[in-house]
Design an enzyme around this catalytic site. Structure first.
Site, mmCIF file in Angstrom:
data_model
loop_
_atom_site.group_PDB
_atom_site.id
_atom_site.type_symbol
_atom_site.label_atom_id
_atom_site.label_comp_id
_atom_site.label_asym_id
_atom_site.label_seq_id
_atom_site.Cartn_x
_atom_site.Cartn_y
_atom_site.Cartn_z
ATOM 1 N N GLY A 14 -3.462 25.334 -2.989
ATOM 2 C CA GLY A 14 -4.126 26.629 -3.209
ATOM 3 C C GLY A 14 -5.576 26.416 -3.636
ATOM 4 O O GLY A 14 -5.899 25.478 -4.357
ATOM 5 N N ARG A 18 -8.591 33.024 -8.168
ATOM 6 C CA ARG A 18 -8.872 33.670 -9.452
ATOM 7 C C ARG A 18 -9.786 32.819 -10.351
ATOM 8 O O ARG A 18 -10.305 33.298 -11.343
ATOM 9 C CB ARG A 18 -7.560 34.000 -10.177
ATOM 10 N N GLY A 84 2.222 30.345 1.052
ATOM 11 C CA GLY A 84 3.068 30.555 -0.118
ATOM 12 C C GLY A 84 3.694 29.268 -0.618
ATOM 13 O O GLY A 84 3.696 28.235 0.072
ATOM 14 N N ASP A 114 -1.030 23.445 -11.024
ATOM 15 C CA ASP A 114 -1.793 24.252 -11.989
ATOM 16 C C ASP A 114 -1.046 24.423 -13.311
ATOM 17 O O ASP A 114 -1.311 25.346 -14.064
ATOM 18 C CB ASP A 114 -2.163 25.620 -11.382
ATOM 19 N N GLU A 167 9.184 38.163 -8.481
ATOM 20 C CA GLU A 167 7.753 37.972 -8.724
ATOM 21 C C GLU A 167 7.171 39.234 -9.362
ATOM 22 O O GLU A 167 7.615 40.350 -9.078
ATOM 23 C CB GLU A 167 7.031 37.649 -7.408
ATOM 24 N N ASN A 182 9.262 32.400 -15.254
ATOM 25 C CA ASN A 182 9.391 31.201 -14.416
ATOM 26 C C ASN A 182 8.194 30.275 -14.626
ATOM 27 O O ASN A 182 7.046 30.649 -14.380
ATOM 28 C CB ASN A 182 9.463 31.628 -12.937
ATOM 29 N N ASN A 239 -4.554 30.033 -13.799
ATOM 30 C CA ASN A 239 -5.045 30.745 -12.628
ATOM 31 C C ASN A 239 -6.460 31.272 -12.812
ATOM 32 O O ASN A 239 -7.072 31.735 -11.862
ATOM 33 C CB ASN A 239 -4.110 31.917 -12.306
ATOM 34 N N TYR A 361 -33.510 4.115 -28.378
ATOM 35 C CA TYR A 361 -32.793 4.134 -27.103
ATOM 36 C C TYR A 361 -32.538 2.702 -26.658
ATOM 37 O O TYR A 361 -33.472 1.916 -26.471
ATOM 38 C CB TYR A 361 -33.590 4.872 -26.011
ATOM 39 N N ARG A 435 -49.895 -5.350 -29.906
ATOM 40 C CA ARG A 435 -50.501 -4.032 -30.151
ATOM 41 C C ARG A 435 -51.999 -4.229 -30.321
ATOM 42 O O ARG A 435 -52.459 -5.346 -30.591
ATOM 43 C CB ARG A 435 -49.890 -3.392 -31.387
HETATM 44 C C1 UD1 Z 1 3.890 30.969 -9.369
HETATM 45 C C2 UD1 Z 1 5.343 31.463 -9.203
HETATM 46 C C3 UD1 Z 1 5.695 32.337 -10.406
HETATM 47 C C4 UD1 Z 1 5.541 31.524 -11.668
HETATM 48 C C5 UD1 Z 1 4.137 30.920 -11.786
HETATM 49 C C6 UD1 Z 1 4.114 29.892 -12.896
HETATM 50 C C7 UD1 Z 1 5.829 31.686 -6.809
HETATM 51 C C8 UD1 Z 1 5.932 32.615 -5.659
HETATM 52 N N1 UD1 Z 1 5.467 32.232 -7.967
HETATM 53 O O1 UD1 Z 1 3.009 32.071 -9.338
HETATM 54 O O2 UD1 Z 1 7.049 32.765 -10.304
HETATM 55 O O3 UD1 Z 1 5.821 32.324 -12.798
HETATM 56 O O4 UD1 Z 1 3.772 30.227 -10.576
HETATM 57 O O5 UD1 Z 1 2.815 29.416 -13.120
HETATM 58 O O6 UD1 Z 1 6.091 30.512 -6.661
HETATM 59 N N2 UD1 Z 1 0.231 26.586 -3.673
HETATM 60 C C9 UD1 Z 1 0.251 25.823 -2.518
HETATM 61 N N3 UD1 Z 1 0.337 26.463 -1.313
HETATM 62 C C10 UD1 Z 1 0.448 27.809 -1.203
HETATM 63 C C11 UD1 Z 1 0.451 28.578 -2.399
HETATM 64 C C12 UD1 Z 1 0.343 27.929 -3.602
HETATM 65 O O7 UD1 Z 1 0.154 24.595 -2.567
HETATM 66 O O8 UD1 Z 1 0.543 28.292 -0.079
HETATM 67 C C13 UD1 Z 1 0.136 25.887 -4.970
HETATM 68 C C14 UD1 Z 1 -1.096 26.280 -5.767
HETATM 69 O O9 UD1 Z 1 -2.140 25.351 -5.520
HETATM 70 C C15 UD1 Z 1 -0.612 26.184 -7.215
HETATM 71 C C16 UD1 Z 1 0.876 26.421 -7.132
HETATM 72 O O10 UD1 Z 1 1.235 26.275 -5.757
HETATM 73 O O11 UD1 Z 1 -0.832 24.900 -7.761
HETATM 74 C C17 UD1 Z 1 1.283 27.830 -7.614
HETATM 75 O O12 UD1 Z 1 0.593 28.804 -6.876
HETATM 76 P P1 UD1 Z 1 -0.051 30.068 -7.595
HETATM 77 O O13 UD1 Z 1 -0.750 30.855 -6.555
HETATM 78 O O14 UD1 Z 1 -0.801 29.659 -8.785
HETATM 79 O O15 UD1 Z 1 1.268 30.857 -8.014
HETATM 80 P P2 UD1 Z 1 1.403 31.925 -9.194
HETATM 81 O O16 UD1 Z 1 0.896 33.215 -8.728
HETATM 82 O O17 UD1 Z 1 0.839 31.365 -10.420
HETATM 83 MG MG MG Z 2 -0.306 29.705 -10.815
#
Ligand code: UD1
Ligand code: MG
Length: 482
Positions: A14, A18, A84, A114, A167, A182, A239, A361, A435
């Site tokens: 991702g 944000r 996703g 993250d 979600e 979660n 985020n 320095y 000097r």
């Molecule tokens: C996600 C969870 C949520 C949880 C929260 C915890 C899902 C649908 N939701 O939401 O239930 O409470 O984390 O922090 O899983 N990423 C990818 N590819 C994608 C999308 C995301 O690699 O297509 C990676 C992002 O880089 C990130 C992680 O997955 O490191 C989570 O994605 P993020 O968009 O932060 O999910 P949240 O909205 O935080």
């Molecule tokens: Mg997240």
């Protein structure tokens, strides 16, 4: 069920919109290390057989960061489009061959890039549950934060079976009232996980393949599901910049507590900032407002006085640093040595007992044991093209306000007179002075004052200045003194 082997998937594809950043989200740092490195360090503590990071093709810096990790055992899998978290895990199918198909099976643990504060202890406790006789096929990790914010919510039955995760964007107000959130960590049998992932759909508020929907699918297919629970301070998902600052504060509190538990005195803990890799010996004292960048190792009985900035430096036992000192990468301060106020060092090794106490320095320098570097000494190490070395021998004495024009060597026990500009090597035990000679004009100060008094000050105010005048005073004609 015995846990035969374990693969860990880290989702990091991702952008993190944000964060409002050109830098990929997982490469933002807390305590001087990227979120991704924090996550990978925790995972390596589990000693899994395989680690796969899911990366995006348009964020090459993430794959580069993975490749740069020591050991080179972390693989990457590319997710072409960010459809996703469920889709991201599906992209590891080839990389995880041997965990879910005819070639064999194993456990798969999914964590998010993250979520940087996760500890190996929490993850291994979750893994241990897969070793129980009646182990669930799929496990989530839940937490109860003070503010459930926009986390997904767990819906459980009375026996603790996970019926589904809803979600935030899809939740009803009754579901949003659930405070079991979660953390984004998921552990399951590879075969179960990859068979269910095929059935994920996008019929939800974001139109994405949600990893979290695996629980509803598992439940419907009659698999056992359950949740482990984590401390809310460990599973903070980052985020936004505000959440990044929140994670930083939690980690700093953790690092300060660890330092104190290991015998370090922090006079005002809240004002000391550590990097995740800061190493401190016993009976170190750190006064208020000290910053430790990455790569600092401090020996026993060191005192770091207020307002120091230390990065990439080794400070050996009994040394005293600061107040107001800046130690930059490549600095080694020998045992019992002293670095005082407004002293900056870079790529410099000070021998045991050496001193640079004021306004100095030292760059690309070697300072021998017990040498004394006087106030205002500067190593002129850079000529606009390259860096050059200054070597100061053991027990040498550099007088105040000296410029050492590198490359230059000051021999053992040599003395350099104050105010010198040293461009040639100085032999051991020699005295060098570089000097202008001092000129003395007896009575000249008195004559100067009398002359000025009789002429008046001659100062004019700026008022009534003509338009277009530059405002600059003409240089007075030099009169021969005397
Ligand atoms: C996600 C969870 C949520 C949880 C929260 C915890 C899902 C649908 N939701 O939401 O239930 O409470 O984390 O922090 O899983 N990423 C990818 N590819 C994608 C999308 C995301 O690699 O297509 C990676 C992002 O880089 C990130 C992680 O997955 O490191 C989570 O994605 P993020 O968009 O932060 O999910 P949240 O909205 O935080
Ligand atoms: Mg997240």
């Amino acid at each position: 069920m015995t846990l035969s082997k374990l693969a860990v998937v880290v989702l990091a594809a991702g952008q993190g919109t944000r964060m409002k950043s050109t830098r990929p989200k997982v490469l933002h740092q807390i305590a001087g290390r990227t979120m991704l490195d924090h996550v990978l360090d925790s995972i390596e503590g589990l000693k899994p057989e395989r680690i796969v990071v899911v990366v995006a093709p348009d964020l090459p810096a993430v794959a580069e960061a993975v490749a740069a990790r020591p050991g080179g055992r972390v693989r990457t899998a590319v997710q072409d489009r960010q459809l996703g978290t469920g889709h991201a895990v599906a992209c590891t199918k080839t990389a995880l061959a041997g965990y879910h198909g005819a070639g064999g099976s194993g456990d798969v643990l999914v964590v998010f890039g993250d979520t940087p504060l996760l500890t190996p202890a929490t993850l291994s406790a979750l893994c241990a549950r897969r070793r129980a006789a009646d182990a669930p096929d799929l496990l989530g990790l839940a937490f109860q934060p003070a503010d459930p914010a926009q986390y997904g919510r767990f819906v459980l039955d009375k026996k603790g079976q996970v019926l589904r995760i809803v979600e935030y964007a899809d939740a009803s107000s009754a579901e949003r009232a659930i405070d079991l959130c979660n953390a984004g960590v998921l552990l399951g049998d590879g075969r179960v996980l990859f068979s269910l992932i095929e059935s994920l759909g996008t019929d939800n508020a974001k139109g994405e393949y949600y990893l979290t929907d695996l629980f509803a699918l598992a439940n419907a297919a009659g698999h056992r599901t359950a949740v482990g629970e984590a401390d809310p301070t460990e599973v903070l998902g980052i985020n936004s910049r505000a959440e990044l600052a929140g994670a930083e504060a939690i980690l700093q509190t953790r690092l300060r507590a660890n330092a104190m538990a290991n015998g370090v005195t922090l006079v005002d803990p809240a004002t000391v900032w550590f990097s995740a890799d800061t190493q401190l010996g016993r009976d170190v004292t750190v006064q208020p407002n000290v910053f430790f960048g990455p790569g600092v190792v401090v020996g026993n009985d060191v005192e770091i006085r207020a307002f120091c900035h230390v990065e990439g430096a080794t400070i050996e036992a009994g040394a005293v640093i600061g107040p107001y000192a800046r130690l930059r990468p490549g600095t080694v301060v020998g045992a019992g040595a002293r670095i005082g106020n407004f002293v900056e060092t870079k790529n410099t090794v000070l021998g045991p007992g050496a001193k640079a106490n004021h306004l100095t320095y030292l760059g690309d320098a070697q300072v021998g044991a017990k040498a004394n570097v006087g106030a205002g000494t500067i190593t002129c190490n850079y000529d606009g093209f390259g860096k050059h070395l200054t070597s100061i021998g053991e027990g040498a004495f550099i007088g105040s306000n000296t410029a050492l024009v590198a490359p230059v060597r000051i021999g053992k026990g040599a003395i350099v007179g104050a105010g010198s500009i040293i461009t040639e090597d100085v032999a051991a035990d020699a005295l060098a002075v570089g000097r202008g000679p001092q000129e003395a004009r007896p009575g000249a100060a008195k004559r100067f004052r009398e002359r000025r008094k009789s002429a008046g000050t001659g100062e004019k105010t700026g008022a009534g200045k003509k338009k277009g005048s530059s405002g600059k005073k003409k240089a007075p004609k030099r009169k021969k003194d005397g």
